[in-house]
Design a protein around this motif. Structure first.
Motif, PDB file in Angstrom:
ATOM      1  N   LEU A 127       0.853  -1.258  -0.085  1.00  0.00           N
ATOM      2  CA  LEU A 127      -0.140   0.051   0.009  1.00  0.00           C
ATOM      3  C   LEU A 127       0.797   1.310   0.041  1.00  0.00           C
ATOM      4  O   LEU A 127       0.595   2.208  -0.634  1.00  0.00           O
ATOM      5  N   ALA A 128       2.009   1.294   0.762  1.00  0.00           N
ATOM      6  CA  ALA A 128       2.916   2.197   0.837  1.00  0.00           C
ATOM      7  C   ALA A 128       3.450   2.619  -0.407  1.00  0.00           C
ATOM      8  O   ALA A 128       3.945   3.980  -0.752  1.00  0.00           O
ATOM      9  N   GLN A 129       3.684   1.747  -1.325  1.00  0.00           N
ATOM     10  CA  GLN A 129       4.104   2.005  -2.686  1.00  0.00           C
ATOM     11  C   GLN A 129       3.274   2.322  -3.671  1.00  0.00           C
ATOM     12  O   GLN A 129       3.581   2.794  -4.897  1.00  0.00           O
ATOM     13  N   LEU A 130       2.008   2.583  -3.380  1.00  0.00           N
ATOM     14  CA  LEU A 130       0.750   3.248  -4.333  1.00  0.00           C
ATOM     15  C   LEU A 130       0.969   4.680  -4.618  1.00  0.00           C
ATOM     16  O   LEU A 130       1.677   5.314  -3.554  1.00  0.00           O
ATOM     17  N   ARG A 131       0.451   5.208  -5.680  1.00  0.00           N
ATOM     18  CA  ARG A 131       0.382   6.620  -5.900  1.00  0.00           C
ATOM     19  C   ARG A 131      -0.689   7.080  -4.497  1.00  0.00           C
ATOM     20  O   ARG A 131      -1.409   6.176  -4.217  1.00  0.00           O
ATOM     21  N   PRO A 132      -0.416   8.247  -4.206  1.00  0.00           N
ATOM     22  CA  PRO A 132      -1.218   8.690  -3.119  1.00  0.00           C
ATOM     23  C   PRO A 132      -2.588   8.814  -3.035  1.00  0.00           C
ATOM     24  O   PRO A 132      -3.333   8.554  -2.197  1.00  0.00           O
ATOM     25  N   GLU A 133      -3.165   8.833  -4.108  1.00  0.00           N
ATOM     26  CA  GLU A 133      -4.537   8.916  -4.456  1.00  0.00           C
ATOM     27  C   GLU A 133      -5.195   7.562  -4.485  1.00  0.00           C
ATOM     28  O   GLU A 133      -6.128   7.118  -3.833  1.00  0.00           O
ATOM     29  N   ARG A 136      -4.914   6.642  -0.668  1.00  0.00           N
ATOM     30  CA  ARG A 136      -5.994   7.007   0.078  1.00  0.00           C
ATOM     31  C   ARG A 136      -7.333   6.452  -0.040  1.00  0.00           C
ATOM     32  O   ARG A 136      -8.171   6.224   0.812  1.00  0.00           O
ATOM     33  N   VAL A 137      -7.646   6.257  -1.329  1.00  0.00           N
ATOM     34  CA  VAL A 137      -9.160   5.449  -1.690  1.00  0.00           C
ATOM     35  C   VAL A 137      -8.921   4.104  -1.093  1.00  0.00           C
ATOM     36  O   VAL A 137      -9.971   3.771  -0.422  1.00  0.00           O
ATOM     37  N   LEU A 138      -8.087   3.530  -1.107  1.00  0.00           N
ATOM     38  CA  LEU A 138      -8.046   2.094  -0.762  1.00  0.00           C
ATOM     39  C   LEU A 138      -7.949   2.042   0.844  1.00  0.00           C
ATOM     40  O   LEU A 138      -8.659   1.205   1.528  1.00  0.00           O
ATOM     41  N   GLU A 139      -7.288   2.924   1.541  1.00  0.00           N
ATOM     42  CA  GLU A 139      -7.270   3.190   2.959  1.00  0.00           C
ATOM     43  C   GLU A 139      -8.599   3.225   3.397  1.00  0.00           C
ATOM     44  O   GLU A 139      -9.128   2.856   4.268  1.00  0.00           O
ATOM     45  N   LEU A 140      -9.518   4.391   3.006  1.00  0.00           N
ATOM     46  CA  LEU A 140     -10.795   4.613   3.235  1.00  0.00           C
ATOM     47  C   LEU A 140     -11.782   3.526   2.902  1.00  0.00           C
ATOM     48  O   LEU A 140     -12.573   3.302   3.815  1.00  0.00           O
ATOM     49  N   SER A 141     -11.460   2.797   2.100  1.00  0.00           N
ATOM     50  CA  SER A 141     -12.336   1.713   1.792  1.00  0.00           C
ATOM     51  C   SER A 141     -11.960   0.623   2.842  1.00  0.00           C
ATOM     52  O   SER A 141     -12.791  -0.150   3.352  1.00  0.00           O
ATOM     53  N   PRO A 158     -14.482  12.642  -8.466  1.00  0.00           N
ATOM     54  CA  PRO A 158     -15.533  12.204  -9.035  1.00  0.00           C
ATOM     55  C   PRO A 158     -15.729  10.511  -8.808  1.00  0.00           C
ATOM     56  O   PRO A 158     -14.772  10.133  -8.596  1.00  0.00           O
ATOM     57  N   LEU A 159     -17.091  10.004  -8.850  1.00  0.00           N
ATOM     58  CA  LEU A 159     -17.110   8.735  -8.425  1.00  0.00           C
ATOM     59  C   LEU A 159     -16.319   7.781  -9.458  1.00  0.00           C
ATOM     60  O   LEU A 159     -15.801   6.809  -9.050  1.00  0.00           O
ATOM     61  N   GLY A 160     -16.464   7.986 -10.829  1.00  0.00           N
ATOM     62  CA  GLY A 160     -15.858   7.119 -11.706  1.00  0.00           C
ATOM     63  C   GLY A 160     -14.108   7.148 -11.385  1.00  0.00           C
ATOM     64  O   GLY A 160     -13.459   6.253 -11.516  1.00  0.00           O
ATOM     65  N   THR A 161     -13.242   8.460 -10.877  1.00  0.00           N
ATOM     66  CA  THR A 161     -11.987   8.415 -10.700  1.00  0.00           C
ATOM     67  C   THR A 161     -11.926   7.552  -9.345  1.00  0.00           C
ATOM     68  O   THR A 161     -10.811   6.728  -9.331  1.00  0.00           O
ATOM     69  N   VAL A 162     -12.715   7.672  -8.692  1.00  0.00           N
ATOM     70  CA  VAL A 162     -12.439   6.872  -7.137  1.00  0.00           C
ATOM     71  C   VAL A 162     -12.377   5.314  -7.642  1.00  0.00           C
ATOM     72  O   VAL A 162     -11.614   4.509  -7.211  1.00  0.00           O
ATOM     73  N   LYS A 163     -13.388   5.026  -8.500  1.00  0.00           N
ATOM     74  CA  LYS A 163     -13.368   3.539  -8.880  1.00  0.00           C
ATOM     75  C   LYS A 163     -12.221   3.155  -9.649  1.00  0.00           C
ATOM     76  O   LYS A 163     -11.644   2.056  -9.387  1.00  0.00           O
ATOM     77  N   THR A 164     -11.717   4.001 -10.266  1.00  0.00           N
ATOM     78  CA  THR A 164     -10.621   3.729 -11.337  1.00  0.00           C
ATOM     79  C   THR A 164      -9.221   3.911 -10.279  1.00  0.00           C
ATOM     80  O   THR A 164      -8.466   2.792 -10.444  1.00  0.00           O
ATOM     81  N   HIS A 165      -9.091   4.602  -9.282  1.00  0.00           N
ATOM     82  CA  HIS A 165      -8.310   4.659  -8.221  1.00  0.00           C
ATOM     83  C   HIS A 165      -8.164   3.200  -7.485  1.00  0.00           C
ATOM     84  O   HIS A 165      -7.000   2.759  -7.320  1.00  0.00           O
ATOM     85  N   ALA A 166      -9.294   2.866  -7.293  1.00  0.00           N
ATOM     86  CA  ALA A 166      -9.354   1.549  -6.203  1.00  0.00           C
ATOM     87  C   ALA A 166      -8.899   0.619  -7.175  1.00  0.00           C
ATOM     88  O   ALA A 166      -8.060  -0.319  -6.784  1.00  0.00           O
ATOM     89  N   ARG A 167      -9.614   0.180  -8.434  1.00  0.00           N
ATOM     90  CA  ARG A 167      -9.346  -0.946  -9.234  1.00  0.00           C
ATOM     91  C   ARG A 167      -7.619  -0.950  -9.810  1.00  0.00           C
ATOM     92  O   ARG A 167      -7.007  -2.029  -9.555  1.00  0.00           O
ATOM     93  N   ARG A 174      -1.728  -6.234  -5.899  1.00  0.00           N
ATOM     94  CA  ARG A 174      -1.822  -7.627  -6.321  1.00  0.00           C
ATOM     95  C   ARG A 174      -0.263  -7.918  -7.001  1.00  0.00           C
ATOM     96  O   ARG A 174       0.325  -9.042  -6.595  1.00  0.00           O
ATOM     97  N   GLU A 175       0.234  -6.972  -7.826  1.00  0.00           N
ATOM     98  CA  GLU A 175       1.420  -7.210  -8.362  1.00  0.00           C
ATOM     99  C   GLU A 175       2.562  -7.307  -7.610  1.00  0.00           C
ATOM    100  O   GLU A 175       3.431  -7.895  -7.552  1.00  0.00           O
ATOM    101  N   LEU A 176       2.622  -6.290  -6.712  1.00  0.00           N
ATOM    102  CA  LEU A 176       3.675  -6.107  -5.613  1.00  0.00           C
ATOM    103  C   LEU A 176       3.595  -7.198  -4.764  1.00  0.00           C
ATOM    104  O   LEU A 176       4.684  -7.606  -4.260  1.00  0.00           O
ATOM    105  N   LEU A 177       2.478  -7.789  -4.201  1.00  0.00           N
ATOM    106  CA  LEU A 177       2.416  -8.947  -3.382  1.00  0.00           C
ATOM    107  C   LEU A 177       2.863 -10.466  -4.101  1.00  0.00           C
ATOM    108  O   LEU A 177       3.441 -11.149  -3.608  1.00  0.00           O
ATOM    109  N   GLU A 178       2.712 -10.322  -5.318  1.00  0.00           N
ATOM    110  CA  GLU A 178       3.320 -11.494  -6.269  1.00  0.00           C
ATOM    111  C   GLU A 178       4.719 -11.612  -6.314  1.00  0.00           C
ATOM    112  O   GLU A 178       5.330 -12.553  -6.777  1.00  0.00           O
ATOM    113  N   ALA A 179       5.340 -10.232  -6.537  1.00  0.00           N
ATOM    114  CA  ALA A 179       6.784 -10.083  -6.572  1.00  0.00           C
ATOM    115  C   ALA A 179       7.581 -10.577  -5.512  1.00  0.00           C
ATOM    116  O   ALA A 179       7.184 -10.845  -4.584  1.00  0.00           O
TER     117      ALA A 179
END
Length: 179
Positions: A127-133, A136-141, A158-167, A174-179
């Motif tokens: 999580l710490a390696q993600l972009r700040p946005e 933040r979205v994942l932490e709030l979730s 905007p709602l679409g932006t939140v969904k994009t950041h979450a996805r 997932r990529e970082l945990l698999e590495a």
């Protein structure tokens, strides 16, 4: 359901007419159940919410004004508000459940606890390696249990932006945990 029956249920409940509340349960049980099931975490919680909603409908039947909304809309609004209120109350009580989880965790064998702690630390590093946005979205979730819509309101995104950041954030974790 015929419109004449639909428009007469809540005034009949408000007047205390025999059988009116049962007719309301029959007419709107499916609607209220679908709202509760969609917004509640599990079936038991949804069942409790449905009971609360119908008690509120019984209490509020006298406030129904057919010039402002249809009866089904009135019932749906009460259901949605009551279920959301339940969720918010539950979120405020979460620290007690966190204590229960901590106690249960302390009863786990030491090897299991160490493994869980290691996995949690790996997830935190990812999580710490993600972009700040995204972070933040994942932490709030994750930590506050907010929905995409609630995150959009809290952050002003905007709602679409939140969904994009979450996805994208979840894909990256997932990529970082698999590495």
């Amino acid at each position: 359901m015929p419109p004449a029956l639909e428009s007469s249920l809540l005034p009949r409940i408000a007047a205390g007419e025999d059988g009116a509340f049962e007719a309301c349960l029959d007419a709107y049980g499916g609607l209220v159940w679908s709202i509760a099931r969609r917004l509640c975490a599990d079936q038991g919680e949804a069942e409790d919410a449905v009971q609360e909603v119908f008690v509120e409908i019984w209490k509020s039947a006298g406030r129904f004004d057919p010039s402002k909304a249809s009866e089904s809309t009135f019932v749906a609004m009460i259901a949605r508000r009551r279920v959301i209120d339940r969720r918010r109350r539950a979120q405020r009580r979460e620290p007690a459940s966190d204590l229960t989880e901590a106690l249960e965790c302390s009863l786990q064998p030491v090897d299991e606890r160490a493994e869980v702690q290691d996995e949690a630390a790996q997830a935190m590093r990812a999580l710490a390696q993600l972009r700040p946005e995204q972070r933040r979205v994942l932490e709030l979730s994750i930590y506050r249990g907010l929905s995409h819509g609630e995150i959009a309101e809290a952050t002003g995104m905007p709602l679409g932006t939140v969904k994009t950041h979450a996805r994208r954030g979840l894909i990256r974790v997932r990529e970082l945990l698999e590495a």
